[in-house]
Motif scaffolding. Structure first.
Motif, PDB file in Angstrom:
ATOM      1  N   GLU A 158       1.249  -1.383  -0.240  1.00 32.74           N
ATOM      2  CA  GLU A 158       0.059   0.230   0.174  1.00 32.74           C
ATOM      3  C   GLU A 158       0.549   1.430   0.319  1.00 32.74           C
ATOM      4  OE1 GLU A 158      -3.551   2.154   2.935  1.00 32.74           O
ATOM      5  OE2 GLU A 158      -2.387   0.660   3.361  1.00 32.74           O
ATOM      6  N   LEU A 159       0.678   2.360  -0.652  1.00 31.56           N
ATOM      7  CA  LEU A 159       0.935   3.518  -1.140  1.00 31.56           C
ATOM      8  C   LEU A 159       0.762   4.353  -0.255  1.00 31.56           C
ATOM      9  CD1 LEU A 159       3.759   4.802  -2.225  1.00 31.56           C
ATOM     10  CD2 LEU A 159       2.010   6.164  -3.607  1.00 31.56           C
ATOM     11  N   VAL A 160       1.447   4.650   0.708  1.00 29.98           N
ATOM     12  CA  VAL A 160       0.989   5.041   2.211  1.00 29.98           C
ATOM     13  C   VAL A 160       1.787   6.808   2.131  1.00 29.98           C
ATOM     14  CG1 VAL A 160       0.858   3.444   3.697  1.00 29.98           C
ATOM     15  CG2 VAL A 160       2.702   4.806   3.619  1.00 29.98           C
ATOM     16  N   ALA A 161       2.905   6.890   0.965  1.00 25.24           N
ATOM     17  CA  ALA A 161       3.223   8.637   1.189  1.00 25.24           C
ATOM     18  C   ALA A 161       3.925   8.235   0.127  1.00 25.24           C
ATOM     19  CB  ALA A 161       4.469   8.691   1.936  1.00 25.24           C
ATOM     20  N   ALA A 162       4.275   9.684  -0.630  1.00 18.47           N
ATOM     21  CA  ALA A 162       5.055   9.954  -2.225  1.00 18.47           C
ATOM     22  C   ALA A 162       5.124  11.383  -2.070  1.00 18.47           C
ATOM     23  CB  ALA A 162       4.020   9.997  -2.645  1.00 18.47           C
ATOM     24  N   GLU A 205       3.695  10.133  10.809  1.00 19.32           N
ATOM     25  CA  GLU A 205       2.020   9.866  10.643  1.00 19.32           C
ATOM     26  C   GLU A 205       1.275   9.147  10.147  1.00 19.32           C
ATOM     27  OE1 GLU A 205       2.317  14.194   9.460  1.00 19.32           O
ATOM     28  OE2 GLU A 205       3.203  14.617  10.619  1.00 19.32           O
ATOM     29  N   THR A 206       2.406   7.982   8.492  1.00 23.25           N
ATOM     30  CA  THR A 206       1.431   6.971   7.811  1.00 23.25           C
ATOM     31  C   THR A 206       1.531   6.063   7.986  1.00 23.25           C
ATOM     32  OG1 THR A 206       3.507   7.478   6.171  1.00 23.25           O
ATOM     33  CG2 THR A 206       1.384   9.098   5.780  1.00 23.25           C
ATOM     34  N   GLY A 207       2.763   5.348   9.233  1.00 27.05           N
ATOM     35  CA  GLY A 207       2.643   4.692   9.453  1.00 27.05           C
ATOM     36  C   GLY A 207       4.181   3.352   8.593  1.00 27.05           C
TER      37      GLY A 207
END
Ligand code: NAI
Ligand SMILES: O=C(O)C1=N[C@H](C(=O)O)C[C@H](O)C1
Length: 250
Positions: free
Chosen positions: A30-34, A46-48
């Motif tokens: 799962e892409l949680v940050a870009a 913050e996004t784990g």
């Protein structure tokens, strides 16, 4: 099955944007940050994010890795610019964060990994060797990280085999004409519009030459290696240098 939470640093760049697409398409991730330049790294916490993929710039990678490693975020690094001093710093952070893994891959392309392996194998059989790398003109560094690694592997194999310095009778030359000297191996860097990432390793001896060539024609060629790194890095604490350690090449 829970998906691996992945962040991409350098997400708007040539490699980073390709990595964003690859992670989004992977069923087990799962892409949680870009994140791009200037975006706060706190988004990782913050996004784990469990794994960060760094495809930024040699000037940025150390600060990114210090942030990740000290917070236990595993990292898969394609960014170049690695020196012994930088690796020593990174090892220090990793020592203080047992359980955290960092993979540095000079090249994620399977063909490039094989080129390095075959070059190391061939090195002891030839008197002469030169490396030529050819890249797009937007590349930040020269010579490429792959070319430096290739030259180091070849030099090490030559030393192990007791080969002397290779012959070169040049007595006068314009600066740069014989390339950069990496551990006694000449490395030449070409920058040309239209290219992506290419390398030749030229070997020569009495009456014969032997050339290894690899071409990355599109950055999608790097993505299976990036995804493999993401899948494997959390089970490999400490520093892993080179994707070959996650491949069964023998
Ligand atoms: N290991 C491998 O297989 C490969 C490695 N590379 C390496 O990856 C790096 C990036 O290459 P490209 O994508 O061509 O460069 P690029 O310049 O297209 O992209 C780099 C991106 O990172 C961003 N950036 C810089 N500092 C940042 C920071 N602190 N946080 C977040 N984003 C930041 C830049 O704004 C840019 O958007 C280079 O070191 C290159 O040599 C490139 C291709 C393959
Ligand atoms: O900047 C690039 O494009 C590439 N960088 C890496 C390197 O320096 O070796 C890997 C590949 O050559 C593409």
């Amino acid at each position: 099955m829970s998906k691996q939470r992945v962040a991409v640093l350098g997400a708007r760049g040539r490699m980073g944007s390709e990595a964003v697409r690859a992670v989004e398409a992977a069923e087990d991730m799962e892409l949680v940050a870009a994140l791009g330049r200037g975006d706060p790294l706190d988004a990782l916490a913050e996004t784990g994010a469990e794994v960060a993929v760094d495809l930024t710039h040699p000037d940025s990678v150390m600060a990114n890795l210090e942030y990740c490693v000290t917070r236990g975020v595993h990292a898969v690094v394609g960014t170049t610019g690695w020196t012994e001093e930088r690796l020593a710093l990174l090892r220090g952070w990793l020592d203080a964060s047992p359980g955290t893994g960092v993979l540095i891959a000079p090249n994620f392309g399977i063909g490039a990994v094989l080129t390095m392996r075959f070059a190391r194998q061939a090195a002891r059989f030839f008197e002469s060797v030169e490396v030529v790398e050819l890249h797009h003109p937007g590349k930040a560094d020269a010579p490429s990280g792959t070319a430096v690694r290739t030259a180091q592997l070849v030099a090490e194999a030559r030393r192990d085999a007791g080969l002397p310095a290779q012959p070169d009778a040049t007595s006068t030359a314009l600066d740069g004409a014989r390339g950069a000297d990496v551990d006694g191996v000449p490395v030449h860097a070409v920058r040309l519009r239209g290219l992506v990432a290419h390398q030749e390793v030229l070997f020569g001896d009495e009456g014969e030459t032997f050339t290894l060539r690899h071409d990355s024609l599109h950055r999608s060629s790097f993505m299976p290696g990036v995804l493999l790194g993401v899948r494997r890095v959390s089970a490999a604490p400490g520093l892993t240098f080179g994707l070959e350690h996650f491949l069964d090449l023998d």
